[in-house]
Structure formats: C-alpha cells, structure tokens
Design a protein around this motif. Structure first.
Motif, short mmCIF file in Angstrom:
data_model
loop_
_atom_site.label_atom_id
_atom_site.label_comp_id
_atom_site.label_asym_id
_atom_site.label_seq_id
_atom_site.Cartn_x
_atom_site.Cartn_y
_atom_site.Cartn_z
N GLU A 246 89.33 36.28 -7.81
CA GLU A 246 88.80 35.65 -6.68
C GLU A 246 89.89 35.51 -5.54
O GLU A 246 89.63 35.33 -4.62
N LEU A 247 91.05 35.46 -6.14
CA LEU A 247 92.31 34.99 -5.25
C LEU A 247 92.34 36.23 -4.29
O LEU A 247 93.12 35.96 -3.25
N SER A 248 91.97 37.28 -4.65
CA SER A 248 92.02 38.47 -3.78
C SER A 248 90.88 38.96 -2.87
O SER A 248 90.94 39.80 -2.29
N GLN A 249 89.84 38.11 -2.98
CA GLN A 249 88.53 38.44 -2.30
C GLN A 249 88.50 37.72 -1.01
O GLN A 249 88.97 36.42 -0.87
N ALA A 250 87.60 38.41 -0.23
CA ALA A 250 87.58 37.72 1.31
C ALA A 250 86.38 36.58 1.00
O ALA A 250 85.73 36.58 0.01
N THR A 251 86.60 35.87 1.63
CA THR A 251 85.75 34.58 1.82
C THR A 251 84.71 34.78 2.56
O THR A 251 83.35 34.08 2.19
N GLY A 252 84.39 35.56 3.58
CA GLY A 252 83.31 35.36 4.80
C GLY A 252 83.12 34.35 5.39
O GLY A 252 83.84 33.25 5.51
N THR A 253 81.97 34.19 6.21
CA THR A 253 81.97 33.26 6.86
C THR A 253 80.68 32.23 6.23
O THR A 253 79.63 32.55 5.64
N LEU A 254 81.18 31.02 6.17
CA LEU A 254 80.48 30.12 5.31
C LEU A 254 79.68 28.92 6.18
O LEU A 254 80.15 28.67 7.28
N ARG A 255 78.67 28.42 5.64
CA ARG A 255 78.05 27.10 6.23
C ARG A 255 78.51 25.85 5.77
O ARG A 255 78.55 25.72 4.42
N VAL A 256 79.34 25.14 6.41
CA VAL A 256 80.03 24.04 5.82
C VAL A 256 79.38 22.65 6.52
O VAL A 256 79.26 22.40 7.64
N GLY A 257 79.15 21.88 5.52
CA GLY A 257 78.63 20.36 5.47
C GLY A 257 79.70 19.48 5.64
O GLY A 257 80.56 19.47 4.67
N VAL A 258 79.98 18.57 6.57
CA VAL A 258 81.23 17.79 6.67
C VAL A 258 80.69 16.27 6.55
O VAL A 258 79.74 15.92 7.22
N GLU A 284 86.64 25.56 10.71
CA GLU A 284 86.15 25.99 12.16
C GLU A 284 86.95 26.99 12.63
O GLU A 284 86.43 28.09 13.13
N GLU A 285 88.43 26.77 12.70
CA GLU A 285 89.12 27.82 13.19
C GLU A 285 89.28 29.14 12.27
O GLU A 285 89.39 30.32 12.82
N MET A 286 88.93 29.01 11.11
CA MET A 286 88.76 30.11 10.20
C MET A 286 87.37 30.95 10.38
O MET A 286 87.30 31.69 9.87
N GLY A 287 86.62 30.30 11.49
CA GLY A 287 85.39 31.24 11.60
C GLY A 287 84.12 30.65 10.95
O GLY A 287 83.07 31.12 11.02
N HIS A 288 84.40 29.56 10.00
CA HIS A 288 83.27 29.05 9.48
C HIS A 288 82.38 28.34 10.27
O HIS A 288 82.86 27.69 11.22
N VAL A 289 80.92 28.05 9.97
CA VAL A 289 79.91 27.06 10.80
C VAL A 289 80.21 25.53 10.25
O VAL A 289 79.76 25.58 9.33
N VAL A 290 80.46 24.81 11.16
CA VAL A 290 80.71 23.38 10.65
C VAL A 290 79.75 22.54 11.11
O VAL A 290 79.29 22.29 12.32
N THR A 291 78.88 21.57 10.40
CA THR A 291 77.90 20.72 10.70
C THR A 291 77.98 19.33 9.88
O THR A 291 78.08 19.37 8.75
N ASP A 292 77.93 18.28 10.71
CA ASP A 292 77.77 17.05 9.97
C ASP A 292 76.78 16.84 8.73
O ASP A 292 75.56 17.27 8.88
N GLU A 460 96.92 27.99 1.90
CA GLU A 460 97.58 28.84 2.69
C GLU A 460 97.69 28.18 4.29
O GLU A 460 98.83 28.32 5.02
N GLY A 461 96.66 27.54 4.58
CA GLY A 461 96.58 26.92 5.94
C GLY A 461 97.11 25.35 5.96
O GLY A 461 97.67 25.22 7.26
N ARG A 462 97.09 24.78 4.92
CA ARG A 462 97.80 23.46 4.88
C ARG A 462 98.41 23.52 3.62
O ARG A 462 98.16 22.47 2.91
N PRO A 463 99.45 24.25 3.40
CA PRO A 463 100.32 24.18 2.12
C PRO A 463 100.86 22.83 1.66
O PRO A 463 101.50 22.05 2.57
N TRP A 464 101.16 22.78 0.41
CA TRP A 464 101.36 21.34 -0.03
C TRP A 464 102.75 21.52 -1.06
O TRP A 464 103.05 20.55 -1.55
#
Length: 476
Positions: A246-258, A284-292, A460-464
């Motif tokens: 799964e580490l090499s698979q695309a994520t796609g566009t997700l519906r994200v609840g925050v 959101e910058e990654m292309g996901h749809v973010v909703t509270d 990758e976006g916020r490396p620690w």
C-alpha cells in the motif's frame, strides 16, 4: 555498528542490514542493551532486560529479521517469563504459554529482549505504579509518557528499540504515541488475534499492536500480526495484497471529516487545535474534500459502557491462584474501588452496557459513513505532569469521578474501541515549547489500507524523522 547508527534506523532498516549481512541479530541486541543502560535510568521504561537476550536464537528471515523488540508487561504472554501487569497482586507471576501475537513476532524475526512498564492492570493513561514507579517522557522528564503502553512508548521514543508491543482498550496505544512523538495504530476489531486466552478482550474493545517511529514499520507490522486463529470471535476480511505494498499505491481523492470541536468535557489546547487546522489544510491542498464533523456520540454513553464492563471475578480468581488477598497492599486505590464496585454489578448493568455499545456503534457508524477518513486530535492536550488528576490510579476520587475524567481525557480515542474502526496517531506537530502533538486518522471498518496511504502522504508532507527528544540513546 555504533549506537549512534543503530538509533537512527527504523525496524525495517535494521532488518535490511541483517539480511544484507552488514550486522548480526546478536549485535543489534547488544546495541539495544547499550541503549537501555544509557537512557533507562532516566526514563524507567524497561523493567527487565532478559539476561539471556543476547544468547537466545531468533527465527531466521521475516520482515523484521533480528530486530530487538520489547514486550508490554500486560496482555502479551510469553512462556516462562514474568508478567506482573504493573501490580503487586501479580508480582512473581510467570506465563505458561506464548500467545499468538508473540508467536507471530518470533516467526517474522523479532527478538523479544525484555519487558516494558505499564500502569497497574493497564488502567491508567499515565504509566506510574507502586510496583514499578514512574515512567518519564523522553521529551521532558517531568511529564508522563502516557499509558497504558507508556513503557513501550518511552523506550521506542528514546531509541532503546525501534518497535515495541502495545495494546489499546480505550487509547492505551495512541496516548503514548501522541505524547512521545510516535506512530501508534489501533487496528480494526478482529484484525489481530488476541488468542488463545484473550480472543474476546473486553468484548472486542481491547486490541493488540505496536508502537514504532515510521509508517513503513506500521505497514510491515500489520503484515506480521494480521490474521485470525481458530476460535476467534471476530473474523475480518484479510487484504488482497500485503500492507507494505500500500505504500506504493495512489491515495485518490478522499472525503475527510475534521473534528474541530471537543467530543467530551475537556477543552482542546490551542496548540493542538492549531495542529488540527494545519493538517486539515494540508489534506485540502492534497486534493481531498474536507468537511467539519460534529461529535458523533455522547460522553455519558461511553461512561455507561465503562461502568457496565467492570468485573470483579477475574481479580478474585487471580488472587486465589497467587495465594493472596485483594486489599490496599495488593491493589492501588482506583483499582481497589473498581473491584469493590464490580462486586455490586447487576445483570441490568451489564445489559445496559451492551445495549449502549450497540447504540454507539450504530450512531457513530451512521454519522461517519459519509467520510472516508476522520481527522481528530489524538489527545486534547500535550503530555501531562506525573500524578496528574486525569486517570492516575493512585488517587482518592470516586469511581464515577474517575470515569468522567477518563472519558474526557480520551474523548477522541475510546469511541473507536467501541465501534471497531481502525485509527492511528501520527506525530504531525509540536507545541510552542517543542512537545509532540499527535493527530488521529480514522478509517472505515477494516480499511487499514487507506490509513497506510494517508499516513504515508502525511509523513512526506509533515516529516518528523529529524525530531529528537532530550533523552536519546547515543547522543551523549
């Protein structure tokens, strides 16, 4: 290999060096002992480093060939070894069998080198006990490493081992992950067997897994520990491909609840809320749809479940088998109160708890069905001081007051033990004073694959990987 080189690699990296013949399993064990000798006197995470750790043979090969591994001193049985559960009641108790988790660990090359601390009976979110003392947070010694997997968390955070066992009935893996700057997943109910003696741990609330430092180690650990055994009450569909793929698979566009609001009675610290806002914006910058998403359950329902699952019979059987009595000399204050409270439990209490679990599973499942993942704080605060009133077991408050504090403290965590959703705490932010802040990603039931892909993207976006606590092996 030098200690400074050992601590810089995750479990996957160390295993690859063993497979390449650049280092031996015995050498890694020796380095783990060196790391333990250096930092453990300051953090008190390891209560026993096995005297024969450097002579016991491990399995050849496997995803984690030769990697040192610590066992949490509760929930994981290892034949012939002590398991005292952080309690004077269990002092000197030795296990008779290896549980399935330990068998899988060994078969994939992990070398179990010792035991790590836990609060008494794994009850508290702070790893401190009369039996083993206080486990300190490597980031700031005056603060708790969390619980109940605080010993494994502190040990991994300080570099003793890159991975360690953890278990979670209401947040016990994700609290140390959040406070110690680690990756801590609680898999779906049924993903990892609790057998042969805990196949139905707390009616499916309790689940076993690991604490580690990288997403790729988390994915590999899922491949190692996933799978059911005969007699398991929860059978889950296994993935079509290894989780490491799964580490090499695309994520796609997700519906994200925050979750931007509290889900209990404890307020969210400003630094934690800012971290949620930052990661929501990144998704959101990654292309996901973010909703509270509003709170999907009532805190009182969680308290009702906790109250109805108290059980005195198990402790009574343990006391008899150990030739001991249950009193203030064998149990800490809150657990003694739980025991006394459990003796008063009625059939109606148990029925109400199970009906409330059914209701919560339905309501939360329905509320979150519109989303692919949920983003929440792991904890509403950064690491708390030792002895803090929130969920310490050495306190004189009433059982009901303790349950209310625990529900507020773990307001984003325990709910997913009830529903069975997989969730992971990722070390995606830091407070103004440099303390780790974990954020929780929750996926649909059985969908650890999505969690891995999203966790990879966020790593990758916020490396620690470059962040280091004050207490870090090999730095002196």
């Amino acid at each position: 290999m030098k200690l400074s080189e050992y601590v810089e690699r995750d479990a996957t990296g160390l295993a690859s060096l063993v497979k390449a013949g650049e280092v031996t399993p015995m050498e890694l064990t020796r380095l783990a002992r060196e790391a333990c000798d250096e930092v453990n006197p300051r953090i008190n995470a390891v209560i026993e480093f096995y005297e024969d750790a450097e002579t016991v043979d491990g399995a050849d090969g496997g995803l984690f060939h030769g990697v040192p591994f610590l066992r949490k001193d509760i929930s994981f049985t290892e034949a012939g070894r002590l398991q005292e559960s952080g309690s004077r009641l269990y002092k000197g108790y030795r296990c008779e069998i290896d549980d399935y988790f330990i068998r899988r660990a060994r078969s994939d090359g992990l070398r179990i080198i010792g035991r790590a601390t836990t609060p008494e009976l794994g009850v508290s979110g702070l790893s401190e006990s009369i039996l083993n003392g206080i486990t300190c947070n490597p980031w700031q010694l005056e603060l708790s490493a969390g619980g109940s997997s605080g010993g494994p968390g502190a040990a991994v955070a300080a570099g003793i081992t890159p991975i360690a066992s953890a278990s979670d009935s209401g947040g016990s893996t994700r609290i140390p992950a959040s406070w110690c700057g680690l990756v801590g997943m609680n898999p779906s109910r049924g993903r990892v067997s609790g057998g042969p003696k805990r196949q139905d741990g707390t009616f499916g609330l309790s689940r076993k897994f690991v604490l580690c430092r990288t997403v790729r180690d988390m994915a590999a650990a899922l491949d190692v520990f996933s799978g059911h055994w005969p007699g398991d009450p929860f059978i889950i569909i296994q993935p079509n491909r290894p989780y490491v793929e799964e580490l090499s698979q695309a994520t796609g566009t997700l519906r994200v609840g925050v979750a931007r609001t509290r889900w209990g009675t404890m307020d969210i610290e400003p630094d934690v809320l800012q971290a949620v806002e930052s990661i929501a914006a990144l998704l959101e910058e990654m292309g996901h749809v973010v909703t509270d998403v509003p709170p999907p359950f009532q805190q009182q329902d969680y308290i009702t479940i906790s109250r109805g699952l108290s059980d005195a019979s198990g402790l009574e059987a343990t006391a008899r088998s150990m030739g001991r009595v249950i009193n203030e000399d064998t149990l800490e204050a809150v657990n003694l109160m739980f025991y006394e409270n459990g003796k008063k439990q009625t059939v109606s209490d148990i029925r109400e708890a199970h009906e409330t679990m059914r209701k919560m599973r339905f309501e939360v499942g329905e509320a979150l069905n519109a989303f692919d993942i949920i983003l929440t704080p792991s904890m509403p605060t950064v690491a708390r001081p030792h002895g803090d009133r929130y969920v310490t077991t050495n306190t004189t408050i009433s059982v009901d007051e303790w349950r209310e504090l625990d529900a507020a403290f773990c307001q984003y965590l325990g709910v997913f033990n009830v529903t069975g959703h997989p969730s992971v705490s990722l070390p995606l932010a830091q407070s103004a004073c440099g303390l780790p802040i974990g954020l929780q990603i929750v996926a649909g039931f059985g969908d650890e694959a999505t969690l891995i892909r999203v966790a990879r993207d966020l790593e990758e976006g916020r490396p620690w990987s470059e962040r280091r606590p004050r207490v870090w092996a090999g730095s002196q």
